[in-house]
Design a protein around this motif. Sequence first.
Motif, PDB file in Angstrom:
ATOM      1  N   GLY A  79       0.821  -1.208   0.000  1.00 56.30           N
ATOM      2  CA  GLY A  79       0.000   0.000   0.000  1.00 56.30           C
ATOM      3  C   GLY A  79       0.854   1.256   0.000  1.00 56.30           C
ATOM      4  O   GLY A  79       0.542   2.239  -0.678  1.00 56.30           O
ATOM      5  N   ALA A  80       1.957   1.204   0.741  1.00 59.63           N
ATOM      6  CA  ALA A  80       2.881   2.342   0.774  1.00 59.63           C
ATOM      7  C   ALA A  80       3.557   2.523  -0.580  1.00 59.63           C
ATOM      8  O   ALA A  80       3.761   3.655  -1.044  1.00 59.63           O
ATOM      9  N   ILE A  81       3.911   1.421  -1.219  1.00 62.83           N
ATOM     10  CA  ILE A  81       4.522   1.501  -2.545  1.00 62.83           C
ATOM     11  C   ILE A  81       3.552   2.178  -3.520  1.00 62.83           C
ATOM     12  O   ILE A  81       3.945   3.067  -4.289  1.00 62.83           O
ATOM     13  N   GLN A  82       2.303   1.776  -3.482  1.00 54.02           N
ATOM     14  CA  GLN A  82       1.309   2.397  -4.371  1.00 54.02           C
ATOM     15  C   GLN A  82       1.160   3.885  -4.077  1.00 54.02           C
ATOM     16  O   GLN A  82       1.082   4.706  -5.008  1.00 54.02           O
ATOM     17  N   ALA A  83       1.134   4.240  -2.800  1.00 54.09           N
ATOM     18  CA  ALA A  83       0.988   5.652  -2.435  1.00 54.09           C
ATOM     19  C   ALA A  83       2.179   6.468  -2.904  1.00 54.09           C
ATOM     20  O   ALA A  83       2.022   7.586  -3.403  1.00 54.09           O
ATOM     21  N   LEU A  84       3.368   5.924  -2.751  1.00 55.79           N
ATOM     22  CA  LEU A  84       4.572   6.625  -3.199  1.00 55.79           C
ATOM     23  C   LEU A  84       4.576   6.771  -4.715  1.00 55.79           C
ATOM     24  O   LEU A  84       4.950   7.828  -5.246  1.00 55.79           O
ATOM     25  N   ALA A  85       4.163   5.729  -5.415  1.00 58.68           N
ATOM     26  CA  ALA A  85       4.098   5.803  -6.873  1.00 58.68           C
ATOM     27  C   ALA A  85       3.091   6.860  -7.317  1.00 58.68           C
ATOM     28  O   ALA A  85       3.372   7.652  -8.230  1.00 58.68           O
ATOM     29  N   ARG A  86       1.934   6.891  -6.684  1.00 56.60           N
ATOM     30  CA  ARG A  86       0.921   7.899  -7.038  1.00 56.60           C
ATOM     31  C   ARG A  86       1.441   9.309  -6.801  1.00 56.60           C
ATOM     32  O   ARG A  86       1.106  10.242  -7.538  1.00 56.60           O
TER      33      ARG A  86
END
Length: 225
Positions: A79-86
């Motif tokens: 979830g953190a990876i997705q947030a950072l990518a966004r």
Amino acid sequence: MKLLRGIALCAALAGVCAVQAQVAPSTAEAARYQGLHAAAQAGDAARIATLAAQGADLEVRDDRGRTPLHVATFARQRGAIQALARAGANLNALEHDRYDAVTIAAVANDEETLRLLLALGASAKQVTSRYDGTALIAAAHLGHSGVVRQLVAAGAPLDHVNNLHWTASIESIVLGDGGPRHQATLQALVDAGANLQLADHDGRTPLQLAQARGYADMVKILEKK
């Protein structure tokens, strides 16, 4: 004698690779994290979004050059990876020892995180580590056949030669144990069309290396080509 020296070198280098591979944040390091690093370690996607909206530096580094994305990858915080990518984080950033998130996930045999990173646009093609290798070579060394197949599908260079003069196919043999995991890894590389004529520093092909180590099942895989 030359062959014995080569095998001894392989064994020694296997130990070196294990010692010098990427290093996950220790418990003490993680406890000291603040801001985006702390949010990444904890998997706090909402906090990441808030900090990013406030202008936090997405590429901030810890003492080992890890960005929040590296930390989230080590922690398997997807979830953190997705947030950072966004938020626009660099998915291909290298830490101080030149590892990227893709290689971190590959070495950890974390297929789910690797799948996410690749889907988000991270590259499987980067040259990484002090060995001038790739995520594919690292995964082949460790016998992570599922990771190898993912990386091949993502366009990883099949025949990249690192500064030890080894390809992924060669590493699956000389740094493997000849067992089922490394057999499956070699098979994946063969199925993908790896060049099996590329040789090591001593001019030995993957077939010759497998024969020298007595890896009969690997020899069968290679002799079929």
